[in-house]
Design a protein around this motif. Structure first.
Motif: not given
Ligand code: ACO
Length: 323
Positions: A53-54, A57, A61, A94-95, A98
């Motif tokens: 996930l991180s 993201e 971005r 989840e993204l 976020a």
């Protein structure tokens, strides 16, 4: 008539680099064996605080920034990953939260492994072509370091962590000229990760739930299948191999990539190769290679790209793209 085009690309690699020499100290292998058989010199390995996930993201971005699109404008989010932190909900959900992306459809593609990003492109392209959506974020994000057995020299040396992303947007001109997707479930045993989920207690898997691969057989399958995939893709797009400016291949083995470049009669300088420093990042490998070559200026607007992915399933896919 509507088409989709790649409006932005992005990627993320964990800071920690593990070289073949580092691995020599832990398992019975050599830098020379790994380089000669695969082309890999080092790989990025995530720290404990990082996740699919991180990484998704960060890559997402970057792609949104290049595209000049706000997360709120996204109509679809697809994350290809074999390493979600939860079985459900999807990493893409989840993204979405976020990124602050609103209530657009968001889902993961996991079962197609290394071909997951190509499946994501194929699906998003269809939604954009029909006019149903305008902007899609398609990501490959993989924590391969968490699903390999670090004592198995046949597999652990091959993989790395990372994420890559593209923003696909509606366009009056192509863009994505064609996509080809395939799978052949007769070959599930060649590449898989067993799981206890959904198995009755009597048939619980007792080993370690890590990646299994019949590397040698898979190698031959990859070369055969990808050769046919290229012919199919060029025919579907109505172009000849000579017109291709760049091959953006899945990064599993330099010998496979070389064979594919030869098939297209493309010089190595026209192939986006990240294998030496990224190793195989599964579904992230194609968008990582694409983003790297776009950001360093080698791939330019107007170039004709052939993207191809191949992995567990077996599943494979391609896209012919006017960048
Ligand atoms: N270091 C030293 N020796 C090794 C290592 C290692 N890391 N790994 C294997 N060996 C040994 C083997 O034990 C074997 O020894 P033996 O002859 O004494 O039994 C010997 O090297 C040769 O092993 P092979 O498996 O035959 O080696 P090969 O040349 O086929 O290379 C590899 C293996 C790199 C895995 C290759 O087969 C390959 O790249 N296959 C395709 C991978 C692929 O395309 N995967 C699909 C995508 S991945 C995904 O979807 C997640």
């Amino acid at each position: 008539m509507k088409y989709s085009c790649i409006r932005g690309t992005g990627s993320y690699l964990p800071a920690q680099v593990v070289t073949n020499y580092d691995l020599e100290k832990k398992i019975e292998t050599t830098h020379q064996w790994i380089v000669e058989r695969t082309g890999i010199h080092s790989r990025h390995i995530a720290e404990d605080h990082e996740s699919a996930l991180s990484m998704a993201e960060a890559a997402g971005r970057a792609a949104l920034a290049m595209a000049g699109i706000a997360a709120a404008d996204l109509d679809m989010i697809i994350v290809a990953t074999t390493t979600p932190e939860r079985v459900f909900p999807a990493t893409a959900c989840e993204l979405q939260a976020a990124l602050g992306a609103g209530q657009c459809p968001a889902f993961d593609l996991n079962a197609t492994a290394c071909a997951g990003f190509m499946y994501g492109i194929g699906i998003a392209d269809q939604f954009i072509r029909t006019g149903k959506i305008k902007h899609a974020l398609v990501i490959g994000s993989e924590m391969m370091s968490r699903i390999v057995d670090w004592s198995d020299r046949r597999t652990c040396v091959l993989f790395g962590d990372g994420a890559g992303a593209v923003v696909l947007s509606s366009s009056d001109t192509p863009g994505i000229m064609t996509t080809c997707l395939h799978a052949d479930g007769r070959f599930v045993d060649m590449l898989n990760i067993p799981s206890n989920l959904g198995r009755p207690t009597s048939r619980k898997f007792t080993g370690q739930a890590v990646l299994n691969m019949q590397g040698n057989t898979l190698f031959r399958q990859a070369v055969n299948i990808l050769g046919g995939l290229f012919d199919e893709t060029l025919a579907a797009g109505g172009v000849s191999a000579k017109e291709i400016d760049w091959l953006i291949p899945h990064q599993a083995n330099l010998r496979i990539i070389d064979a594919m470049a030869k098939k297209l009669d493309l010089p190595t300088e026209r192939v986006a190769i990240t294998l030496a420093t990224h190793a195989n990042t599964s579904s992230a490998s194609i968008p990582l290679a694409l983003d790297g070559s776009v950001r360093d200026g080698r791939i330019k607007r107007g170039d004709l790209l052939l993207l191809e992915g191949f992995g567990g399933g077996l599943a494979w896919g391609s896209a012919l793209v006017r960048f």
